[in-house]
Design a protein around this motif. Structure first.
Motif, PDB file in Angstrom:
ATOM      1  N   GLU A   1     -32.310  16.682 -38.631  1.00  0.00           N
ATOM      2  CA  GLU A   1     -33.700  16.237 -38.752  1.00  0.00           C
ATOM      3  C   GLU A   1     -34.669  17.355 -39.081  1.00  0.00           C
ATOM      4  OE1 GLU A   1     -35.040  13.865 -35.548  1.00  0.00           O
ATOM      5  OE2 GLU A   1     -33.303  12.543 -35.574  1.00  0.00           O
ATOM      6  N   ILE A   2     -34.323  18.596 -38.795  1.00  0.00           N
ATOM      7  CA  ILE A   2     -35.225  19.717 -39.004  1.00  0.00           C
ATOM      8  C   ILE A   2     -34.754  20.526 -40.207  1.00  0.00           C
ATOM      9  CG2 ILE A   2     -36.257  21.763 -37.963  1.00  0.00           C
ATOM     10  CD1 ILE A   2     -37.006  19.152 -36.587  1.00  0.00           C
ATOM     11  N   GLU A   3     -35.629  20.726 -41.174  1.00  0.00           N
ATOM     12  CA  GLU A   3     -35.239  21.430 -42.397  1.00  0.00           C
ATOM     13  C   GLU A   3     -35.092  22.928 -42.172  1.00  0.00           C
ATOM     14  OE1 GLU A   3     -37.885  20.466 -45.549  1.00  0.00           O
ATOM     15  OE2 GLU A   3     -37.463  18.318 -45.485  1.00  0.00           O
ATOM     16  N   ASN A   4     -35.988  23.518 -41.374  1.00  0.00           N
ATOM     17  CA  ASN A   4     -35.930  24.954 -41.129  1.00  0.00           C
ATOM     18  C   ASN A   4     -34.773  25.262 -40.183  1.00  0.00           C
ATOM     19  OD1 ASN A   4     -36.351  27.586 -40.075  1.00  0.00           O
ATOM     20  ND2 ASN A   4     -38.540  27.462 -40.522  1.00  0.00           N
ATOM     21  N   PRO A   5     -33.748  25.998 -40.635  1.00  0.00           N
ATOM     22  CA  PRO A   5     -32.568  26.232 -39.786  1.00  0.00           C
ATOM     23  C   PRO A   5     -32.882  27.051 -38.536  1.00  0.00           C
ATOM     24  CG  PRO A   5     -32.477  27.563 -41.792  1.00  0.00           C
ATOM     25  CD  PRO A   5     -33.608  26.613 -41.964  1.00  0.00           C
ATOM     26  N   ILE A   6     -33.897  27.925 -38.602  1.00  0.00           N
ATOM     27  CA  ILE A   6     -34.255  28.727 -37.439  1.00  0.00           C
ATOM     28  C   ILE A   6     -34.870  27.844 -36.362  1.00  0.00           C
ATOM     29  CG2 ILE A   6     -35.712  30.605 -36.613  1.00  0.00           C
ATOM     30  CD1 ILE A   6     -35.528  31.834 -39.417  1.00  0.00           C
TER      31      ILE A   6
END
Length: 697
Positions: free
Chosen positions: A7-12
């Motif tokens: 669901e979250i694009e930013n892997p960090i």
């Protein structure tokens, strides 16, 4: 609990949220120590509330800037996971309350869809970077500090050097010499300057409030903008190594400065320069997002109450350096507003202004870039929302922390007395609605979240005991504090302690005297002229506790008899001293160091390796009941306890091994060799611990 891996694009960010979800599971399963879990969740903006079973969530909004779509997202989250109330803090954050711990990962995931973070909003980290709410529009500013505040926020977010310090670290930016960012009471404060056509900052170091306020020292009269991030990198490294860790009461930067002095601190700062990965860090302000003001025809409106409109214009309009525009100040009582009104406000600003709001250090809202011809329209629209109360940033505009409403550390009500004092001013001193000179602030305890000890008139929540050992809510009255500008300020004197229900009478006595004898002076100057004893004599009549009535034992805003209840404070974080947990942390840090090397982040890897070695040493010292107050002390005492006594065999000393950190540039070669050192230290120290445990059986 739901998974967020897709669901979250930013892997960090995704990794952060997944980690929080996993740690919550471990905590519930009894696999994670409560103290360790508390430290982890605090660094992710999840703060234990006074009420059991629910959390306060602090949303980090750098320099108080929030876009319309971000505010709408925060409203959605508050409605779904909380109770629809938003609280603006004195550090330009937004807090929501009564959140189920298990739902915090999904709450965070929702916020991140519009680039809003919880990360490092609490805990022993670099907290929200604050700034003058007028940054970019201030008629007196030499330049807009927003790009610099934003760059600093981004640099230190998730930076390994500032994740597990002894205490929190606070930074501010002031647009001009008026120092509306209050640099003198921050760990690091920056005041915008231009010298010979070069942008830079006056730098203040080591200020703070709390029970022992300290005025910051001037570190630089002028520092070019490309040096501020390297400077803070070094400052944080010194604080992390030499700052107190065991005693929370002494673990702030101000105590380190008090102990070693400014010159001593500068020596330690110089010793860290090789380790700082950047010697210059240009901040390209030209690429900072440009303001886009809505271009829309001015709606025709009719203001019904022209007298109220004129009063509002006199107190709530803020001049703006951009021609044809003003900013509108919204006075938010106690910093609390609700999502239904917030949504309408966000849409109004998106359609008719620049699509952004600023949250202020006085818990208010500022709308920049309002066209002058739209002022009547905005008044009419804001009136529908109940947002046109006069007195923005004036005496009537009282600042207060949540106090006993939700905070574990609250001793007596701050919101209740604030509400009562505003009623007194409105009814009996209406002239103060236009007075920007008298600043009133209230905190529910000594920790000064309401900034009471830098106010002209401050109140601090306390309790008082009678001869019969009955306990009543009380207020410490503080007078004479104030911001003098350009990094200078005064802290208020503690004058008297009185029962809380006498707070309004104290305010009357103070204002009556000031009205009669002030002769046009500022309150700060008038207090300095008269002094503490003069005001003590005026207020002494309110200190007697031998004649308390039943009403005096009921705090403001409640109907129940007062009971002093103080929980465990979480704002400062906690100290983890369980030996097994420390070794576990050391292994985690080695894994972080390996990951950083894969990403070619040499400085980050080096710091993870450093903290792993210090953690491992702390584990063994803890087993020996040796104090572990500072990183520097841990390194030194490990040599004394284990190396010099030859309990553990080292080639050279532990100090020499660990402090390679500040003797080498952060290169790939050094990062890899230092990581191997950290692995060997952990293996050696864990092996020693296991042999000890076997011998004890």
């Amino acid at each position: 609990m739901q998974s967020f891996r897709t669901e979250i694009e930013n892997p960090i960010v995704q990794k952060d949220i997944i980690e929080l979800e996993a740690k919550i599971r471990q905590f519930h399963d009894g696999k994670l120590d409560e103290e360790k879990f508390r430290s982890l969740r605090l660094a992710r903006g999840v703060y234990g509330q006074r009420q059991e079973g629910v959390q306060m969530i602090r949303i980090k909004l750098p320099y108080g800037k929030v876009k319309s779509k971000q505010l709408l997202r925060i409203c959605d989250v508050s409605d779904e996971y909380s109770r629809g109330r938003l609280h603006i803090t004195t550090r330009q954050d937004i807090q929501i309350h009564y959140v189920d711990l298990n739902r915090t990962p999904e709450l965070w995931a929702e916020l991140e869809k519009d680039d809003v973070t919880l990360r490092e909003a609490c805990g022993n980290t670099v907290r929200n970077v604050t700034a003058s709410e007028t940054a970019g529009i201030d008629v007196d500013e030499p330049f807009d500090v927003s790009p610099y505040a934003h760059a600093l926020f981004e640099y230190f977010l998730r930076n390994p050097i500032s994740q597990e310090m002894g205490r929190k670290f606070k930074v501010s930016f002031s647009s001009s010499d008026a120092d509306t960012g209050l640099s003198y009471m921050h760990d690091l404060g920056f005041i915008a300057k231009i010298e010979n056509g070069v942008r830079g900052f006056k730098v203040m170091l080591g200020g703070g409030l709390g029970s022992q306020p300290r005025h910051a020292d001037e570190l630089y009269s002028f520092l070019p903008t490309d040096k501020i991030i390297p400077l803070m990198d070094g400052v944080v490294r010194v604080f992390d190594r030499y700052g107190e860790r065991k005693s929370r009461a002494k673990a702030r930067m101000k105590f380190l400065l008090k102990d070693i002095g400014l010159d001593g601190f500068k020596e330690l700062l110089e010793a860290e320069q090789k380790a700082v990965p950047v010697k210059t860090y240009p901040i390209h302000y030209e690429s900072y997002p440009q303001v886009k003001v809505a271009n829309i025809e001015t709606p025709s409106v009719e203001v019904q109450n022209t007298k109220a409109f004129e009063q509002w214009k006199a107190t709530n309009l803020v001049p703006q350096k951009q021609e044809g525009y003003v900013a509108i100040g919204i006075k938010v009582l106690l910093g609390d507003f609700y999502t239904d009104k917030a949504r309408e406000l966000a849409r109004l600003v998106e359609k008719y202004a620049a699509g952004e709001l600023r949250l202020s250090l006085r818990q208010n809202i500022l709308i920049p870039y309002v066209k002058e011809e739209l002022i009547p329209f905005f008044y009419v629209e804001l009136e529908k929302l109940g947002f046109v109360e006069a007195g923005y940033n004036k005496a009537l505009d009282i600042t207060a922390c949540p106090g006993t409403d939700t905070c574990n550390l609250g001793i007596s009500s701050s919101t209740g007395i604030a509400d009562e004092l505003e009623k007194v001013i409105k009814a009996e001193y209406p002239q103060y609605i236009n007075n920007p000179d008298v600043v009133i602030k209230i905190s529910g305890c000594m920790n000064a979240c309401g900034q009471h000890n830098m106010a002209n008139i401050g109140f601090q929540g306390m309790s008082v005991r009678t001869k019969d050992k009955l306990v009543a809510p009380a207020l410490q009255v503080l007078l004479g504090g104030g911001n003098l500008g350009n990094g200078q300020g005064r802290f208020a004197d503690k004058v008297v302690k009185i029962p809380s229900k006498r707070g309004p009478q104290a305010l009357r006595l103070i204002l009556n005297d000031f009205e009669a004898n002030g002769n046009g002076a500022s309150f700060v100057d008038y207090y300095a002229e008269k002094g503490e004893h003069y005001f003590y004599d005026i207020l002494k009549v309110l200190t007697d506790v031998d004649n308390l009535t039943p009403e005096d034992f009921i705090d403001w805003g409640t109907t129940e008899k007062y009971k002093k209840e103080i929980g465990i404070g979480e704002c400062a974080g906690v100290v983890i001293d369980l030996i097994a947990t420390l070794f576990f942390e050391s292994q985690e840090k080695i894994e972080n160091a390996e990951e950083a090397i894969k990403e070619q982040k040499w400085a980050a890897s080096i710091y993870y390796s450093y903290t792993s070695m210090v953690n491992s040493a702390k584990a063994l010292l803890t087993a020996e009941n040796v104090k572990t107050n500072t990183h520097a002390g841990i390194i030194k005492d490990f040599d004394t306890t284990f190396v010099e006594s030859e309990k553990i065999d080292f080639i050279g000393t532990f100090t020499e091994l660990v402090l390679q950190l500040n003797k080498n540039e952060p290169t790939e070669v050094f990062a890899k060799s230092y990581l191997e050192d950290a692995k060997q230290v952990l293996a050696k120290l864990e092996s020693f611990r296991q042999l000890e445990l076997v011998a004890d059986k």
